[in-house]
Design an enzyme around this catalytic site. Structure first.
Site, PDB file in Angstrom:
ATOM      1  N   ASP A 119     -40.612   2.056  27.853  1.00  0.00           N
ATOM      2  CA  ASP A 119     -40.221   0.680  28.158  1.00  0.00           C
ATOM      3  C   ASP A 119     -38.719   0.597  28.364  1.00  0.00           C
ATOM      4  OD1 ASP A 119     -40.007  -2.019  28.452  1.00  0.00           O
ATOM      5  OD2 ASP A 119     -41.143  -2.528  26.653  1.00  0.00           O
ATOM      6  N   HIS A 149     -47.072  -2.919  38.298  1.00  0.00           N
ATOM      7  CA  HIS A 149     -46.009  -3.702  37.674  1.00  0.00           C
ATOM      8  C   HIS A 149     -44.617  -3.191  38.068  1.00  0.00           C
ATOM      9  CE1 HIS A 149     -44.178  -6.256  34.620  1.00  0.00           C
ATOM     10  NE2 HIS A 149     -43.470  -5.211  34.223  1.00  0.00           N
TER      11      HIS A 149
END
Length: 440
Positions: free
Chosen positions: A251, A348
Site C-alpha cells: 500500500d 484500481h
C-alpha cells in the site's frame, strides 16, 4: 485508494527518522529506514539535520531512572518538531499508531473561546512532541517514554467559520465535497468544527496525547467523533519496504515525494496565496479524511489472481502486472497472448494513476483500523484514508469521481464517514496554530 507513496519527512518539518483514493492501495512509504542503528541515525542527523535526539527535551520526564541503563532502542528518542513551516503529520513518515478526533464548539462558544482553545492545544502539542509532561494535569501515561515521533496536527471544518463569525475568511476550497454513488456516510462520524490528527510510534504516547487534547477542550468544545488506527511498527521487517494494508496488498508506491520540483505546489498552499485563498492559509494544506470499510470476507474469497486483477499489481511485491519491480512504470497498453490487457481496464491502480486523472495528486498518510466483529463474526476493519493536497477540487475530487464510475475495488470497500478540513501552516515560535485566522 490511489496509486501514490508516503514521502520521507522533510528537513523543515521533522527531526524523526524516515519510515517505511481514495481507497486503500498504492500509497505508503517506500523508504522505511527506521531499522537503522542509533549510531547511523545520529550520523544522518549531523549530515542533514533530519534527526535530533530528544534527551535534553525529555530530561527528568522520559529518561530512565538509572543514567547507566542501556537504551533498548532509539525509537522513543525520535522527535518531530512543532514550530515548522508546515504542520507536522503531513509529510512525516508513517507512524505506528494514530488517533483522529473531531470536535464541535460548545453552545455559546465563539471566536474568543476558539482562540483560547487553540492556544492551549498548541502548547500541549509542543510540550508532548518534545517529550515533556502535558502540564499540571499530566496523567503520567507516557512518563517512561520519549517523544516516539509524536505529531499533533490541527484543522478547521466548514462549520467552524460560521460558529466563530469568520465566514469571510472561509476558503472556497473548503466547500463541501460532492456526493459519490459509493458513499454510505454516517453523518455522526463525519465533518466537525475542529479536527485533530495524532500520530506516534508508541501506543501509550499516542493515547497520552489524545487524552491531553480531549481534557484541554474543557467546556469550549465536545468530541463529535473519534477513530483509532495503526500501521506496521518500525523495524518489523528485515529490510525497508512499503507497508501493507488489511487486504494484504502493498500500500504505497506512487505518492508525490518532497524531492519532486512541483511537490509544494501540488500539496501546500503558497506562502503568498492568491486572491481566492485567504492569507491565513499560507503554507497550509487541505485534508480529506474517509473511513473506508474493507469487506474482508468477500475479498478473501477471491483467488490470488483475481485480487491482483482488481488492484493491477502483484500482491507479493507490489509490481505492476505489466512487469518489473514495484516502482516500474505501468504499461497500460500491454496485452497477453489472447490479446487482453494485462492490467485490466477497471484495475484500481490504472484508474488512480495521476496521468489518468489530469495530474491530480495527493499525499496519502493512512492508518488501518479494526473496531471488532459483529454478531456474525464479520470484521469492522479497513482504512482511515487521509490525503493532503493544495486544493481538494484538483486532488481528491477528480480521482474519486473516476473511481465512482468503474473501479473494480469498489465492490470490496464502503466509504462510511467523511470530512474535509483546512489545515493552516505551522505555528512560528511564540504563536499558536490558527492565530493568524483567529486574531487577524
Amino acid at each position: 485508494m490511489t496509486d501514490q507513496s508516503v514521502p520521507q519527512a522533510r528537513p523543515s518539518e521533522a527531526s524523526r527518522t524516515p519510515s517505511g483514493g481514495p481507497g486503500p492501495h498504492d500509497s505508503g512509504d517506500n523508504d522505511d529506514r527506521r531499522g537503522l542503528s542509533r549510531r547511523r541515525l545520529l550520523g544522518t542527523a549531523g549530515a542533514t539535520g533530519l534527526v535530533l535526539g530528544a534527551a535534553g527535551a525529555a530530561a527528568g520526564y522520559a529518561a530512565a531512572p538509572s543514567s547507566a541503563a542501556t537504551p533498548l532502542t532509539s525509537l522513543g528518542s525520535e522527535r518531530a518538531l512543532f514550530h515548522v513551516k508546515h504542520q507536522p503529520g503531513i509529510t512525516t513518515s508513517l507512524q505506528a499508531r494514530g488517533h483522529l478526533v473531531a470536535f464541535d464548539l460548545a453552545a455559546g462558544a465563539g471566536r474568543k473561546e476558539a482562540a483560547a482553545l487553540l492556544r492551549r492545544w498548541s502548547e500541549t502539542a509542543r510540550r508532548l512532541m518534545a517529550g515533556e509532561p502535558a502540564g499540571s494535569r499530566d496523567t503520567d501515561v507516557a512518563r517512561d517514554a520519549g517523544p516516539s515521533s509524536l505529531t499533533v496536527t490541527f484543522g478547521f471544518g466548514h462549520s467552524f467559520f460560521g460558529r466563530t463569525g469568520l465566514e469571510a475568511q472561509r476558503p472556497a476550497a473548503l466547500d463541501p465535497l460532492p456526493d459519490f454513488s459509493s458513499d454510505h456516510l454516517d453523518k455522526s462520524r463525519s465533518d466537525g468544527d475542529l479536527w485533530v490528527q495524532i500520530g506516534a510510534d508508541d501506543a501509550l504516547v499516542a493515547f497520552h496525547a489524545l487524552r491531553a487534547i480531549q481534557q484541554d477542550a474543557g467546556s469550549a468544545a465536545r468530541v463529535r467523533w473519534q477513530m483509532n488506527g495503526f500501521n506496521r511498527s518500525p523495524g518489523a521487517t528485515a529490510h525497508p519496504m512499503t507497508a501493507r494494508n488489511l487486504m494484504g496488498q502493498v500500500d504505497g508506491t506512487r505518492n508525490p515525494k518532497p524531492a519532486e520540483d512541483d511537490f509544494d505546489r501540488r500539496i501546500f498552499v503558497p506562502g503568498q496565496p492568491g486572491t481566492n485563498t485567504p492569507a491565513w492559509m499560507a503554507n497550509g494544506s487541505y485534508v480529506v479524511v474517509r473511513r473506508i470499510r474493507m469487506l474482508l470476507d468477500d475479498w478473501e474469497q477471491l483467488s490470488l489472481k483475481a485480487q491482483e486483477d482488481v488492484i493491477g499489481r502483484r500482491k507479493s511485491d507490489g509490481a505492476p502486472l505489466s512487469g518489473g519491480t514495484e516502482t516500474s512504470e505501468m504499461d497500460l497498453e500491454k496485452t497477453d497472448g489472447s490479446g487482453s490487457l494485462v492490467v485490466p481496464i477497471n484495475a484500481h491502480a490504472r484508474i488512480t494513476r495521476p496521468d489518468q486523472n489530469g495530474g491530480a495528486a495527493m499525499v496519502r498518510r493512512p492508518f488501518s483500523y479494526h473496531d471488532g466483529f459483529d454478531a456474525d463474526g464479520v470484521p469492522d476493519a479497513g482504512l482511515l484514508f487521509i490525503c493532503w493536497q493544495a486544493d481538494p477540487l484538483r486532488g481528491f475530487v477528480p480521482v474519486q469521481r473516476k473511481l465512482d464510475r468503474g473501479d473494480a475495488l469498489s465492490q470490496f470497500i464502503r466509504h462510511e464517514a467523511s470530512g474535509l478540513y483546512a489545515v493552516p501552516g505551522g505555528a512560528a515560535e511564540g504563536e499558536y496554530v490558527g492565530q493568524r485566522l483567529l486574531e487577524g
